[in-house]
Motif scaffolding. Structure first.
Motif, PDB file in Angstrom:
ATOM      1  N   GLY A 241      10.374 -40.690  45.443  1.00 25.42           N
ATOM      2  CA  GLY A 241      11.460 -41.657  45.493  1.00 25.42           C
ATOM      3  C   GLY A 241      12.181 -41.676  46.831  1.00 25.42           C
ATOM      4  O   GLY A 241      12.847 -42.656  47.184  1.00 25.42           O
ATOM      5  N   ARG A 242      12.038 -40.567  47.597  1.00 25.32           N
ATOM      6  CA  ARG A 242      12.687 -40.533  48.907  1.00 25.32           C
ATOM      7  C   ARG A 242      11.906 -41.320  49.953  1.00 25.32           C
ATOM      8  O   ARG A 242      12.335 -41.456  51.087  1.00 25.32           O
ATOM      9  N   SER A 243      10.692 -41.744  49.626  1.00 28.87           N
ATOM     10  CA  SER A 243       9.887 -42.519  50.584  1.00 28.87           C
ATOM     11  C   SER A 243       9.824 -43.963  50.107  1.00 28.87           C
ATOM     12  O   SER A 243      10.411 -44.318  49.091  1.00 28.87           O
ATOM     13  N   HIS A 244       9.073 -44.792  50.840  1.00 26.53           N
ATOM     14  CA  HIS A 244       8.919 -46.187  50.412  1.00 26.53           C
ATOM     15  C   HIS A 244       7.659 -46.392  49.591  1.00 26.53           C
ATOM     16  O   HIS A 244       7.288 -47.508  49.281  1.00 26.53           O
ATOM     17  N   PHE A 245       6.983 -45.299  49.257  1.00 27.66           N
ATOM     18  CA  PHE A 245       5.700 -45.416  48.579  1.00 27.66           C
ATOM     19  C   PHE A 245       5.802 -46.210  47.273  1.00 27.66           C
ATOM     20  O   PHE A 245       5.003 -47.105  47.013  1.00 27.66           O
ATOM     21  N   LEU A 246       6.792 -45.878  46.472  1.00 28.84           N
ATOM     22  CA  LEU A 246       6.872 -46.522  45.153  1.00 28.84           C
ATOM     23  C   LEU A 246       7.156 -48.018  45.278  1.00 28.84           C
ATOM     24  O   LEU A 246       6.678 -48.814  44.472  1.00 28.84           O
ATOM     25  N   GLU A 247       7.929 -48.380  46.341  1.00 28.83           N
ATOM     26  CA  GLU A 247       8.192 -49.815  46.548  1.00 28.83           C
ATOM     27  C   GLU A 247       6.909 -50.575  46.883  1.00 28.83           C
ATOM     28  O   GLU A 247       6.709 -51.700  46.455  1.00 28.83           O
ATOM     29  N   HIS A 248       6.050 -49.940  47.693  1.00 32.74           N
ATOM     30  CA  HIS A 248       4.828 -50.631  48.139  1.00 32.74           C
ATOM     31  C   HIS A 248       3.683 -50.466  47.166  1.00 32.74           C
ATOM     32  O   HIS A 248       2.618 -51.049  47.367  1.00 32.74           O
ATOM     33  N   LEU A 249       3.862 -49.662  46.161  1.00 33.45           N
ATOM     34  CA  LEU A 249       2.754 -49.363  45.248  1.00 33.45           C
ATOM     35  C   LEU A 249       2.252 -50.646  44.598  1.00 33.45           C
ATOM     36  O   LEU A 249       3.017 -51.403  44.002  1.00 33.45           O
ATOM     37  N   ASN A 250       0.944 -50.842  44.750  1.00 27.90           N
ATOM     38  CA  ASN A 250       0.309 -52.038  44.209  1.00 27.90           C
ATOM     39  C   ASN A 250      -0.080 -51.778  42.754  1.00 27.90           C
ATOM     40  O   ASN A 250      -1.240 -51.849  42.370  1.00 27.90           O
ATOM     41  N   GLY A 251       0.923 -51.399  41.955  1.00 27.27           N
ATOM     42  CA  GLY A 251       0.668 -51.053  40.571  1.00 27.27           C
ATOM     43  C   GLY A 251       1.919 -50.415  39.995  1.00 27.27           C
ATOM     44  O   GLY A 251       3.009 -50.598  40.540  1.00 27.27           O
ATOM     45  N   GLN A 252       1.768 -49.634  38.938  1.00 23.04           N
ATOM     46  CA  GLN A 252       2.939 -49.095  38.267  1.00 23.04           C
ATOM     47  C   GLN A 252       2.857 -47.588  38.100  1.00 23.04           C
ATOM     48  O   GLN A 252       1.798 -46.998  38.245  1.00 23.04           O
ATOM     49  N   VAL A 253       4.007 -47.002  37.765  1.00 22.17           N
ATOM     50  CA  VAL A 253       4.044 -45.588  37.393  1.00 22.17           C
ATOM     51  C   VAL A 253       4.265 -45.543  35.880  1.00 22.17           C
ATOM     52  O   VAL A 253       5.267 -46.068  35.383  1.00 22.17           O
ATOM     53  N   PHE A 254       3.296 -44.962  35.170  1.00 18.44           N
ATOM     54  CA  PHE A 254       3.405 -44.888  33.710  1.00 18.44           C
ATOM     55  C   PHE A 254       3.853 -43.499  33.292  1.00 18.44           C
ATOM     56  O   PHE A 254       3.388 -42.503  33.842  1.00 18.44           O
ATOM     57  N   LEU A 255       4.741 -43.455  32.300  1.00 25.65           N
ATOM     58  CA  LEU A 255       5.210 -42.150  31.838  1.00 25.65           C
ATOM     59  C   LEU A 255       4.075 -41.347  31.240  1.00 25.65           C
ATOM     60  O   LEU A 255       3.938 -40.159  31.491  1.00 25.65           O
ATOM     61  N   SER A 256       3.243 -42.029  30.421  1.00 25.70           N
ATOM     62  CA  SER A 256       2.124 -41.289  29.850  1.00 25.70           C
ATOM     63  C   SER A 256       0.832 -42.027  30.159  1.00 25.70           C
ATOM     64  O   SER A 256       0.819 -43.238  30.390  1.00 25.70           O
ATOM     65  N   GLN A 257      -0.241 -41.264  30.146  1.00 26.60           N
ATOM     66  CA  GLN A 257      -1.547 -41.847  30.429  1.00 26.60           C
ATOM     67  C   GLN A 257      -1.910 -42.875  29.348  1.00 26.60           C
ATOM     68  O   GLN A 257      -2.565 -43.871  29.640  1.00 26.60           O
ATOM     69  N   PHE A 258      -1.448 -42.632  28.132  1.00 30.47           N
ATOM     70  CA  PHE A 258      -1.768 -43.573  27.061  1.00 30.47           C
ATOM     71  C   PHE A 258      -1.106 -44.933  27.319  1.00 30.47           C
ATOM     72  O   PHE A 258      -1.702 -45.982  27.076  1.00 30.47           O
ATOM     73  N   ASP A 259       0.124 -44.913  27.826  1.00 28.31           N
ATOM     74  CA  ASP A 259       0.788 -46.165  28.225  1.00 28.31           C
ATOM     75  C   ASP A 259      -0.071 -46.914  29.234  1.00 28.31           C
ATOM     76  O   ASP A 259      -0.269 -48.124  29.143  1.00 28.31           O
ATOM     77  N   ALA A 260      -0.558 -46.174  30.237  1.00 18.98           N
ATOM     78  CA  ALA A 260      -1.366 -46.801  31.282  1.00 18.98           C
ATOM     79  C   ALA A 260      -2.609 -47.439  30.663  1.00 18.98           C
ATOM     80  O   ALA A 260      -2.966 -48.582  30.969  1.00 18.98           O
ATOM     81  N   TRP A 261      -3.241 -46.695  29.796  1.00 19.72           N
ATOM     82  CA  TRP A 261      -4.467 -47.164  29.139  1.00 19.72           C
ATOM     83  C   TRP A 261      -4.225 -48.461  28.353  1.00 19.72           C
ATOM     84  O   TRP A 261      -4.958 -49.430  28.515  1.00 19.72           O
ATOM     85  N   THR A 262      -3.196 -48.461  27.525  1.00 20.56           N
ATOM     86  CA  THR A 262      -2.966 -49.644  26.697  1.00 20.56           C
ATOM     87  C   THR A 262      -2.557 -50.823  27.576  1.00 20.56           C
ATOM     88  O   THR A 262      -2.937 -51.954  27.340  1.00 20.56           O
ATOM     89  N   HIS A 263      -1.796 -50.544  28.612  1.00 24.61           N
ATOM     90  CA  HIS A 263      -1.278 -51.621  29.436  1.00 24.61           C
ATOM     91  C   HIS A 263      -2.354 -52.241  30.322  1.00 24.61           C
ATOM     92  O   HIS A 263      -2.362 -53.448  30.577  1.00 24.61           O
ATOM     93  N   LEU A 264      -3.269 -51.409  30.829  1.00 24.13           N
ATOM     94  CA  LEU A 264      -4.236 -51.901  31.808  1.00 24.13           C
ATOM     95  C   LEU A 264      -5.568 -52.329  31.191  1.00 24.13           C
ATOM     96  O   LEU A 264      -6.443 -52.840  31.895  1.00 24.13           O
ATOM     97  N   GLN A 265      -5.730 -52.099  29.900  1.00 22.82           N
ATOM     98  CA  GLN A 265      -6.946 -52.554  29.223  1.00 22.82           C
ATOM     99  C   GLN A 265      -7.043 -54.062  29.295  1.00 22.82           C
ATOM    100  O   GLN A 265      -6.061 -54.751  29.040  1.00 22.82           O
ATOM    101  N   PRO A 266      -8.230 -54.604  29.619  1.00 22.78           N
ATOM    102  CA  PRO A 266      -8.373 -56.052  29.552  1.00 22.78           C
ATOM    103  C   PRO A 266      -8.195 -56.473  28.087  1.00 22.78           C
ATOM    104  O   PRO A 266      -8.715 -55.817  27.185  1.00 22.78           O
ATOM    105  N   LYS A 267      -7.412 -57.503  27.882  1.00 24.16           N
ATOM    106  CA  LYS A 267      -7.206 -57.981  26.512  1.00 24.16           C
ATOM    107  C   LYS A 267      -8.536 -58.478  25.960  1.00 24.16           C
ATOM    108  O   LYS A 267      -9.252 -59.195  26.659  1.00 24.16           O
ATOM    109  N   PRO A 268      -8.887 -58.102  24.757  1.00 22.51           N
ATOM    110  CA  PRO A 268     -10.127 -58.625  24.185  1.00 22.51           C
ATOM    111  C   PRO A 268     -10.020 -60.152  24.087  1.00 22.51           C
ATOM    112  O   PRO A 268      -8.954 -60.688  23.776  1.00 22.51           O
TER     113      PRO A 268
END
Lengths: 577, 577
Positions: free
Chosen positions: B544-571
């Motif tokens: 958070g002390r750098s600009h990395f999170l601002e430039h991140l071309n994506g998101q920070v997920f609290l849990s890996q399962f969140d990432a999985w459900t969110h990034l899955q292509p919708k059937p």
């Protein structure tokens, strides 16, 4: 065959070479050649060598890299930082202008090339990783300052020398009475012109409606214009007789066949600098190559890059050159001008060969001040003190590494600077991991999760201490854990069980194993049990190779919750009502 | 006051000193004194100093450690490894037997003491952790071999010398013609007797029904018996005239007041050895102290131990001694004989002072071969080659560190050996973390857990790559991650998102931050998203002390399962039936 092809990437792209690629590569080659002629002369001057060696160092190396390298757009040749390192290294074994000096440059290129090939064959490219980004950034910034300062003597027309900033400044000051005013005018005017071309010409041309390619040619051609104008001025006004130093006679020749000197004394003196040059050149080159490859979703192979750069340096050693590497600005120009394959490099080499044979007489009256101005404008873009600010806000250890590298490079020279930078960053890293974050955890009520008792409202048991270790255990922090547990357990006498939660422990080396054994033995002496929980597979396999698990005065639990339920004192059975 | 007391632990235990403790401490002091008299003489001989200096080095240091140290049973004085290091260091600046040699020993003790106090005041005891257990074990084993070999000249009665194993063996061989047979008989017989006492006397006495204290006195008194018997033999049979070398005249005196030499040349030559001696002595002493403290659920404070040992060495420097530290065997004897407080040490010092004044004439005829035998028997217990076997089965890196330390110590001497050992273990550690374990993970069906796709049967998605990084990210492995991701993403063209699972990443330094930024920029160029999941609190704060999170071309997920459900292509929605 595929094995062979991976060693000689030219076989890969060469078989599918198309007419479209040919056109693109030819255009890129013209742009790059125009840019490289003054740049090559300038970097030879920076390395303290005759100007033609800069051109020679751009011919064979480019061709060899095109055959062995994996980047499609990287342009190899003399670059500023490596030329500075070359001057610093061979300045210690020979006098500038002597034959020994030129031979030492060949030897340095030979050793550097040999070392790179060796690293490549043994796939040891990872060695370059010992240079942390802050150390590289600090080193390049300090080098930029040193290089710009070293060129001031040509701008002032005096005979200064030195390899560190204080030496150079003092020498410039001492020689100030020799100042040549005409040289100063040429130098300052050229510098100003080049800064203007870099900053303002492109927008201007764009407003005037020129096409992008022409615009590129004109803006990259700024140094060529400066060379032509100042050469013409010196020739026309007879300024050489007024003390303006000129390049003088440059032989009209293709790169000669040369042999590096391989006497034991010379090799011994140049081996360490050669290793340093190899690694710094490799790091610089790979980061440029990776950036360019990513833009086209291509891939470079760092170990094969070692072979490519090694071959380029060996080529330089046998064709009158000096150490080379992949340069940032020339590669960017090559890429922007549309180079599609390494053939663009081969065409550039051809263009430079023509220049070496046909154009060298034209630079007789070229003032050295012009070349110095070219260098100064090029290297000032390397100077980036913002790294100090960035690391300061991010992490103290990184800031210390940058600041020390910059200060030591400026004050004690490039070799001491970069070596100290590496040593300091390694020590700071070890220091940081020497006191790992160890959290005492408790159960989050109603869940099976365990969290830091100082940050969360969690359940604990008086006889059970659970410590989550947030670092791999190895010799530098092994004893820290011993002390910590001893301190925690002797604090109160109630403790009956200690659980070490190993979820973030990625490795346990032999020292840490012995520390765990010592902890186990001491806790046993105190009548306290030692348990582990959530041990990762590879760590468990490793521990299984020792006798630790047999002697463990406790158990290994799969999950921390198992440990918690198992080690909790059973609530006293209620009296029958 | 409590601050003051923590600096002077004697104020802590001294105030509650009881009559029972007095009795125990007195008994322990008698046992230890008897053991120390021959040992002190022997270690002085090993250090190349006059015999009385060994006794002097055991008096003031013991008292000072009792005042400043935190261990209740540690016995401080000359020990084998430190005496060897002393001989090696001062052998380089002065000739044995000269006044300069003794002064150099005082200087070494002074510098070593000063350095220890400095480390203690700045609480830098962690520096000792750079010596990994395998390096220490290898070094001590090799030192034991060197020490035993160095004493062979006294057993053979010849004039050999040298500081490395090949030098010593060659010198012994070259001087073999000078062999004194009577000396050899005394040496061999004493050695055999001492080995017998060590291995067989205690069981024998036990069968004969003697009490444990007497048994202890007799078995620890083995060297005293040997001293008495051989001294008597040499005196009675006039063996000194037959070429048996004896200790000769030893002054009858309390420790003298001495001043270490502090000329710049001497200090410069001895500074590095002094630092080495301090750290090795400290490591040895602390591990003994910790082992003994744990047996009584007591605690030692390593930083205060630095002060205690520093004071002891400063004391040695001003009272005619040489560098000292806490010894293993003497401390064990002290502990086993029932010492309860550091007062036992003070009584031991008193006993030794009496010996220095009253008993020194008795050792005039003591043969040096007897002392050499004492040393050989003592140090052979340090030689433990099993560390090679243990590390071999546990981890290759640790084995290499031990083997290199042993070989280099034996062949190039103690200083090169230990320095190389440290350098090798640091490099191997960095090498191990340079290629961290990175697992591509997928979802365990029916759960929210993610596991390695190569080990488990898990669900994956063609457009989503999830990599779990099992190591903190820092400069040595930052580029590895760059290469790995670039390779994985350019492998197939389907990848649209990369998730880095940070559950085991305990830190991200500035180099790794820049690598993450480079990865982000390159993936952006390829049209691929970069996401993070399960980032730890401290790492998130730092990012958070750098600009990395601002430039991140994506998101920070609290849990890996969140990432999985969110990034899955919708059937694709089913066509209406």
């Amino acid at each position: 065959m595929s094995q062979f092809r991976s060693f000689l990437p030219i076989l890969h792209w060469g078989r599918t070479y198309s007419r479209a690629a040919l056109t693109n590569d030819l255009v890129a080659a013209v742009v790059v050649t125009i840019m490289l002629i003054p740049q090559s002369l300038a970097y030879a001057l920076l390395a303290g060598l005759p100007p033609e060696t800069g051109i020679y160092a751009s011919i064979a190396p480019i061709v060899l890299y095109a055959m062995f390298g994996t980047s499609r757009a990287l342009a190899v040749g003399p670059v500023a930082v490596v030329s500075l390192l070359t001057a610093s290294a061979i300045g210690q074994v020979a006098e500038q202008g002597t034959a020994g000096y030129a031979v030492a440059a060949l030897t340095l290129a030979f050793l550097s090339g040999g070392f790179l090939v060796l690293l490549g064959v043994f796939r040891l490219g990872m060695l370059a990783n010992f240079l942390s980004h802050p150390v590289i950034a600090g080193f390049i910034t300090a080098s930029g300052i040193l290089i710009a300062t070293s060129q001031m003597k040509h701008i002032l027309g005096v005979n200064a020398q030195g390899h560190t900033l204080p030496e150079m400044l003092w020498s410039l000051f001492a020689h100030l009475p020799e100042l040549n005013w005409i040289t100063l005018v040429i130098g300052v005017a050229t510098t100003a012109f080049l800064f203007w071309v870099r900053g303002n010409l492109k927008p201007l041309l764009s407003r005037l409606g020129s096409g992008p390619l022409l615009m590129d040619l004109l803006s990259k051609g700024g140094p060529v214009l400066a060379v032509l104008a100042t050469t013409f001025a010196v020739w026309g006004l007879g300024l050489a007789e007024q003390g303006v130093r000129i390049v003088g006679e440059v032989p009209q020749s293709l790169p000669p066949f040369t042999l590096p000197g391989l006497s034991w004394d010379l090799v011994e003196a140049l081996l360490v600098p050669a290793i340093l040059i190899s690694i710094i050149g490799f790091v610089e080159s790979v980061s440029v190559a990776q950036t360019l490859a990513a833009k086209k979703r291509q891939r470079i192979d760092p170990d094969q890059e070692l072979i490519g750069l090694g071959a380029a340096n060996l080529g330089a050693a046998f064709t009158g050159g000096f150490p080379v590497t992949g340069g940032f600005s020339r590669s960017m120009v090559n890429f922007d001008a549309g180079a599609q394959t390494p053939a663009a490099g081969i065409f550039t080499a051809f263009g430079l060969a023509v220049a070496a044979v046909a154009l060298t007489p034209l630079v007789f009256f070229l003032p050295k001040a012009t070349l110095a101005a070219t260098i100064i404008v090029a290297v000032l873009s390397l100077v980036d003190l913002s790294i100090l600010k960035k690391t300061w806000s991010y992490s103290l250890a990184d800031f210390v590494a940058v600041a020390a590298t910059i200060l030591l490079t400026l004050s004690l020279g490039v070799e001491v600077g970069v070596a100290s930078g590496v040593a300091i960053s390694v020590l700071l890293h070890l220091y940081k991991t020497s006191r790992p974050h160890v959290a005492e955890v408790g159960l989050v009520p109603g869940t099976q999760h365990f969290r830091n008792i100082n940050r969360h409202n969690v359940e604990t048991a008086p006889t059970l201490v659970t410590l989550r270790v947030d670092e791999s255990l190895y010799f530098v922090n092994a004893r820290f854990l011993e002390d910590l547990i001893q301190a925690r357990v002797t604090e109160g006498c109630e403790v009956r069980d200690v659980v070490l939660m190993f979820s973030a422990v990625n490795a346990v080396d032999y020292s840490a194993l012995e520390s765990l054994e010592a902890i186990n033995a001491r806790l046993l002496d105190m009548g306290v049990g030692l348990h582990l929980s959530e041990v990762k597979g590879p760590v468990m396999d490793r521990l299984g190779r020792s006798h630790f698990l047999e002697h463990l005065n406790g158990q290994v639990f799969l999950s921390q919750f198992d440990a918690w339920t198992h080690l909790q004192p059973k609530p006293a059975p209620r009296a029958a009502e």
